[in-house]
Design an enzyme around this catalytic site. Structure first.
Site, mmCIF file in Angstrom:
data_model
loop_
_atom_site.group_PDB
_atom_site.id
_atom_site.type_symbol
_atom_site.label_atom_id
_atom_site.label_comp_id
_atom_site.label_asym_id
_atom_site.label_seq_id
_atom_site.Cartn_x
_atom_site.Cartn_y
_atom_site.Cartn_z
ATOM 1 N N HIS A 1 1.898 4.990 -3.078
ATOM 2 C CA HIS A 1 1.628 5.954 -3.045
ATOM 3 C C HIS A 1 3.542 6.392 -2.939
ATOM 4 O O HIS A 1 3.377 7.427 -4.061
ATOM 5 C CB HIS A 1 1.801 6.170 -1.251
ATOM 6 C CG HIS A 1 0.097 6.681 -0.363
ATOM 7 N ND1 HIS A 1 -0.896 6.909 -1.723
ATOM 8 C CD2 HIS A 1 -0.413 5.662 0.038
ATOM 9 C CE1 HIS A 1 -1.753 7.479 -1.030
ATOM 10 N NE2 HIS A 1 -1.576 5.985 0.894
ATOM 11 N N HIS B 1 0.838 -1.287 0.130
ATOM 12 C CA HIS B 1 0.481 -0.493 0.270
ATOM 13 C C HIS B 1 1.065 1.264 -0.295
ATOM 14 O O HIS B 1 0.819 1.988 -0.697
ATOM 15 C CB HIS B 1 -0.665 0.108 1.350
ATOM 16 C CG HIS B 1 -2.023 1.104 1.518
ATOM 17 N ND1 HIS B 1 -3.261 0.951 1.235
ATOM 18 C CD2 HIS B 1 -1.389 1.787 1.963
ATOM 19 C CE1 HIS B 1 -4.051 2.256 1.067
ATOM 20 N NE2 HIS B 1 -3.230 2.773 1.764
ATOM 21 N N GLU B 2 1.840 1.420 1.054
ATOM 22 C CA GLU B 2 2.426 2.471 0.849
ATOM 23 C C GLU B 2 4.058 2.598 -0.034
ATOM 24 O O GLU B 2 3.796 3.643 -0.262
ATOM 25 C CB GLU B 2 3.483 2.608 2.751
ATOM 26 C CG GLU B 2 2.685 2.365 3.451
ATOM 27 C CD GLU B 2 1.435 4.012 3.340
ATOM 28 O OE1 GLU B 2 1.786 4.994 2.994
ATOM 29 O OE2 GLU B 2 0.527 3.734 4.123
ATOM 30 N N HIS C 1 3.750 6.255 -6.824
ATOM 31 C CA HIS C 1 2.919 7.234 -7.455
ATOM 32 C C HIS C 1 3.225 9.166 -7.830
ATOM 33 O O HIS C 1 3.651 9.326 -8.185
ATOM 34 C CB HIS C 1 1.414 7.648 -6.670
ATOM 35 C CG HIS C 1 0.688 8.494 -7.392
ATOM 36 N ND1 HIS C 1 -0.629 8.265 -6.570
ATOM 37 C CD2 HIS C 1 0.579 9.233 -9.033
ATOM 38 C CE1 HIS C 1 -2.099 9.776 -7.409
ATOM 39 N NE2 HIS C 1 -0.845 9.983 -8.298
#
Length: 599
Positions: A390, A386-387, A393
């Site tokens: 980020h 998940h991180e 991105h």
């Protein structure tokens, strides 16, 4: 089980903030140099009608704002390493004060530009000389009716010095001051409680251990609930103040406007999730039958349904698993991912005083950073994916866009992270059979429960809490608790016992101090389900579209950026796809248990 001191953790598991500033002395040099340069911004006031002066002013403002951002991020991340460190508390406060002072000094820019004609602003937006600022000028045009005069805007900027006080108070309480009663584990050994250990204990096979952890956690918040309610009320009043002075009818309307996202997206999410709560109630009922407990409690919603299976693994193995799952996005993405793991992007383990939870953050011109509190749980394996979603991105956006266009709106911020989680889940499901397959199906359902349903429940709570202030009603601990308790019943249904302590859960949610953030987790997973399926079916051809999404930064309105990846949140399709995916997964898991005569 004991929380370590930071000095006891090997450097290879710590992020390298030296990539922002080589040391604290370098930070101090930048701070004083930036402070000295700040006075120059006033020299541009009332002179922006000259294009050359305007260009010089915007470039100066961008450069100085970037330095202030770096100063704050370095200090804040140092503070997050150990919230008890007075030195970094002070540096964070100084950087925040510097930011407020500069924002006040530069507050004339936007009101002065608002005075330009729309035709003039459109010409500037289309001019090659101002290409980096084309979106900035379009936003000036869009905001003409909500931007106030120079004097008023200056006052609002000055108010920033205390605007985040409620959030800061909560952060200090939550990370440094709150004390939890110790808990005894399955072997009867006394265990020190913390945020990270709480997550681990909730997955204990012993219901008594789970209950003790739950009671330790929520009793600590209940014992300070009036103070926490008063503090949160201050945050709500701040939001209403800023919405009112800009001419909006609610804090929600203002928040959505600020991100250039139509309120229909919020309404459509609530409608879709409202239709899907029946399936969620079915899942909760299945969980009760499978666990075989007399009473299913709120603290029983995190333990794996399949007791024999667990994906808990050492950090290094978790990294390899995540990298394998994301290979589907190609070599370029994989190489950047490897760099993140190998070159000091990540702060891995919990230590005393460390900021709880996980996040990704960074400055333009420097790679992103990721804070984890890794414990060997399934959830933490997915948190890595998940991180890093980020982080990549941000990496792609920074690489593709000039600084004024690199920052993306929060609305799209939770999509890439959730895409990675879905890809990891489906990667594991490809080869899973028997008990492991059931375990993963259950985990996928819990991903929907916590990211789609739970975050939407949080979103409803935020609307109700803000409405108290907006209607002039008192914001009390009792009122907030009753709102939260009623929503808990609505979303989780009759199959679970709604333990009284759950009414205090709102008081431990840090994101409530970043108002109207959490609904984006729900729209994020809604979008991610479609994107992940497209990546798996379309391969590198579709990844080109997804890379366009990752690289867009803030160069377009958020919904237009999402359409680059073939997702339209103004249509019913992505919401229906997400809800159908949850229902199909539940049906498959139920079938597995029925075939084995276990329910």
């Amino acid at each position: 089980m004991k929380v370590r001191n930071r000095l006891d953790i090997a450097d290879c598991y710590k992020w390298k903030l030296e990539d922002i500033f080589s040391d604290d002395d370098a930070w101090e040099e930048c701070f004083f140099a930036t402070e000295e340069r700040m006075g120059k911004i006033a020299s541009y006031c009332d002179r922006l009608g000259d294009d050359e002066v305007l260009a010089e002013c915007l470039n100066f403002n961008t450069s100085l704002s970037h330095n202030i951002s770096r100063l704050y991020q370095y200090a804040r991340m140092r503070r997050d390493e150990d919230s008890r460190e007075a030195k970094y508390q002070a540096m964070t406060d100084r950087a925040e004060s510097l930011s407020v002072r500069y924002s006040s000094a530069a507050s004339f820019i936007t009101p002065e530009l608002v005075g330009f004609s729309t035709e003039k602003l459109e010409a500037l937006s289309a001019s090659p000389a101002f290409a980096d600022y084309s979106v900035f000028f379009k936003e000036i045009i869009r905001n003409k009716n909500v931007i106030l005069g120079k004097k008023e805007e200056k006052i609002l900027k000055e108010a920033g010095i205390f605007a985040d006080t409620a959030e800061e108070v909560f952060a200090m309480f939550d990370n440094a001051d709150v004390k939890f009663a110790p808990v005894r584990d399955e072997e009867g050994r006394e265990t020190e409680m913390s945020h990270g250990i709480y997550s681990l204990l909730l997955q204990s096979p012993s219901q008594e251990v789970r209950k003790a952890a739950f009671e330790s956690m929520f009793t600590a918040y209940r014992d300070h609930i009036n103070t926490l309610a008063a503090n949160y009320a201050g945050n709500l009043k701040k939001d209403w103040f800023y919405a009112k002075v800009r001419g909006f009818s609610s804090a929600l309307e203002y928040s959505m406007y600020c991100e250039n996202v139509p309120p229909t997206c919020y309404a459509k999410l609530l409608e879709a999730v409202g239709k899907g709560t029946k399936a969620l109630h079915g899942y909760i009922a299945l969980r009760r039958r499978v666990l075989g407990v007399k009473d299913l409690n709120m603290y029983d919603l995190h333990v794996p349904l399949i007791k024999e299976q667990n994906l808990a693994m050492p950090y290094e193995k978790a990294v390899d698993t995540v990298k394998s799952a994301l290979k589907v996005m190609g070599k370029e993405y994989g190489d950047i991912l490897s760099s993140a793991f190998e070159n000091g992007w990540i702060d891995v383990f919990e230590n005393k005083g460390k900021h709880s939870g996980a996040y990704s953050w960074g400055s333009y011109g420097t790679h992103p950073f990721v804070l984890l509190n890794y414990t060997e749980t399934t959830h933490d394996v997915f948190t890595i994916a998940h991180e890093l979603g980020h982080a990549l991105h941000s990496y792609y956006s920074d690489a593709a866009q000039p600084l004024p266009k690199a920052g993306y709106e929060i609305f799209v911020a939770e999509i890439a992270s959730t895409v990675n989680e879905v890809l990891l889940l489906k990667h594991l499901l490809k080869s899973a059979e028997g008990e492991m397959r059931k375990y993963l199906l259950g985990y996928y359902l819990d991903m929907f429960r916590t990211t789609l349903f739970r975050q939407t429940m949080f979103s409803e709570f935020e609307v109700a809490a803000h409405s108290l202030v907006e209607k002039g009603e008192p914001v009390t601990a009792q009122a907030l608790g009753e709102i939260y308790y009623a929503l808990n019943k609505k979303y989780y249904g009759r199959a679970v016992r709604h333990n009284d302590l759950i009414r205090y859960e709102w008081a431990r949610i840090p994101h409530f101090y970043s108002s109207y953030y959490v609904y984006k987790y729900a729209t994020g997973i809604t979008s991610a389900v479609t994107i992940a399926d497209n990546i798996l079916s379309g391969g590198e051809k579709y990844f080109g579209k997804y890379r366009d999404f990752l690289s867009a930064g803030g160069s377009m309105p958020p919904l237009d950026i999402l359409r680059l990846a073939d997702v339209d949140l103004e249509s019913d399709a992505p919401y229906e796809k997400a809800m159908n995916e949850f229902a199909r997964t539940l049906k498959e898991l139920e079938k597995c248990f029925v075939e084995e005569n276990k329910i």
